[in-house]
Scaffold this motif. Sequence first.
Motif, short mmCIF file in Angstrom:
data_model
loop_
_atom_site.label_atom_id
_atom_site.label_comp_id
_atom_site.label_asym_id
_atom_site.label_seq_id
_atom_site.Cartn_x
_atom_site.Cartn_y
_atom_site.Cartn_z
N ARG A 176 0.86 -1.11 -0.19
CA ARG A 176 -0.07 0.04 0.08
C ARG A 176 0.22 1.74 -0.19
O ARG A 176 0.82 2.51 -0.61
CB ARG A 176 -0.71 0.01 1.35
CG ARG A 176 -2.29 0.59 1.18
CD ARG A 176 -2.56 0.79 2.22
NE ARG A 176 -3.64 -0.30 1.97
CZ ARG A 176 -4.79 -1.03 1.68
NH1 ARG A 176 -5.34 -0.27 0.21
NH2 ARG A 176 -5.16 -2.00 1.34
N LYS A 191 1.71 2.68 -6.25
CA LYS A 191 1.06 4.12 -7.14
C LYS A 191 2.58 4.04 -7.60
O LYS A 191 2.81 4.94 -8.88
CB LYS A 191 0.05 5.53 -6.45
CG LYS A 191 -0.78 5.47 -5.48
CD LYS A 191 -1.59 6.37 -5.36
CE LYS A 191 -2.76 6.29 -4.89
NZ LYS A 191 -3.20 7.32 -4.03
N HIS A 250 3.40 1.99 -9.97
CA HIS A 250 2.81 1.62 -11.11
C HIS A 250 2.77 2.88 -12.14
O HIS A 250 3.64 2.25 -13.72
CB HIS A 250 0.94 2.26 -10.44
CG HIS A 250 0.11 1.67 -11.85
ND1 HIS A 250 -0.45 3.15 -12.20
CD2 HIS A 250 0.12 1.31 -12.91
CE1 HIS A 250 -1.16 2.77 -12.85
NE2 HIS A 250 -0.96 1.93 -14.45
N PHE A 280 -1.64 -3.68 -13.03
CA PHE A 280 -1.65 -2.97 -11.70
C PHE A 280 -3.46 -2.27 -12.25
O PHE A 280 -3.61 -2.00 -11.46
CB PHE A 280 -0.97 -1.71 -10.84
CG PHE A 280 0.51 -2.04 -10.11
CD1 PHE A 280 0.26 -2.40 -9.28
CD2 PHE A 280 1.58 -2.26 -11.18
CE1 PHE A 280 1.35 -2.83 -8.70
CE2 PHE A 280 2.78 -2.05 -10.62
CZ PHE A 280 2.74 -2.69 -9.18
N GLU A 281 -3.09 -1.50 -12.90
CA GLU A 281 -4.42 -0.93 -14.30
C GLU A 281 -5.14 -2.15 -13.30
O GLU A 281 -6.68 -1.70 -13.49
CB GLU A 281 -4.25 -0.76 -15.38
CG GLU A 281 -3.35 0.47 -15.77
CD GLU A 281 -2.92 0.61 -16.76
OE1 GLU A 281 -3.14 0.12 -17.83
OE2 GLU A 281 -1.43 1.38 -16.95
N SER A 326 -6.43 -4.55 -11.61
CA SER A 326 -6.39 -4.39 -9.98
C SER A 326 -7.55 -3.47 -9.36
O SER A 326 -7.76 -3.74 -9.08
CB SER A 326 -5.10 -4.91 -9.32
OG SER A 326 -4.56 -3.99 -9.33
N GLN A 327 -6.64 -2.52 -10.02
CA GLN A 327 -7.83 -1.00 -9.89
C GLN A 327 -8.93 -1.26 -10.44
O GLN A 327 -9.71 -0.86 -9.45
CB GLN A 327 -6.82 0.03 -10.51
CG GLN A 327 -5.94 0.35 -9.53
CD GLN A 327 -4.90 1.03 -9.79
OE1 GLN A 327 -5.45 1.60 -11.71
NE2 GLN A 327 -3.52 2.47 -9.23
N ARG A 328 -9.54 -1.91 -11.33
CA ARG A 328 -10.45 -1.24 -12.10
C ARG A 328 -11.22 -2.54 -11.63
O ARG A 328 -12.60 -2.30 -11.03
CB ARG A 328 -10.28 -1.68 -13.48
CG ARG A 328 -9.88 -0.82 -14.39
CD ARG A 328 -10.67 -1.45 -15.83
NE ARG A 328 -9.78 -2.53 -16.36
CZ ARG A 328 -8.15 -2.64 -16.71
NH1 ARG A 328 -7.67 -1.32 -17.29
NH2 ARG A 328 -7.90 -3.85 -17.10
N GLY A 335 -10.74 -3.52 -8.47
CA GLY A 335 -11.06 -3.56 -7.05
C GLY A 335 -10.18 -4.47 -5.71
O GLY A 335 -10.41 -5.62 -5.78
#
Length: 150
Positions: free
Chosen positions: A53, A57, A60, A80-81, A83-85, A87
């Motif tokens: 955590r 950022k 990425h 990374f992208e 996993s962000q989508r 969530g």
Amino acid sequence: DMVDEESRPAARLANVYEVILEPGDLIYVPAGSPHKVENLDTTVAVSANFVDRSNVKQAHAEASLLGLVSEDPGLVASSFEESQRLGGALEELEGTMPSETHEPLRLFKARHGELRSPQETQQRLLTGFKVTVGVIALSVGAWFYHRSTR
């Protein structure tokens, strides 16, 4: 390789450290530290980047930038992208962390779906290698035999 200090005057401020690692040695390179590795001999090296955590950022952003020139970092950036989508990927990983400070390797691997011990894995790899060498030796022997009987 020496940096041209005329075209890059800030290079004069850099500290350069050169080390030679012997078998079994380990070196820690802090996040964000530029570094270069030159292998003096045939080498098997293991390196890892720790992402949590506190630096996800930055990791990425760096992977996205490096992805412009190399495929592997680009793949990391796209994961990374993704996993962000989707969530919650970071929370899910953190939720599977053991509560103890130390966990035997076998238990760690079992939690991640690998049920073999490192020794079992090494034995399987060694067996596969021996079989491959045996098949190659038989093939070469058959080729020479076939060639000599012509």
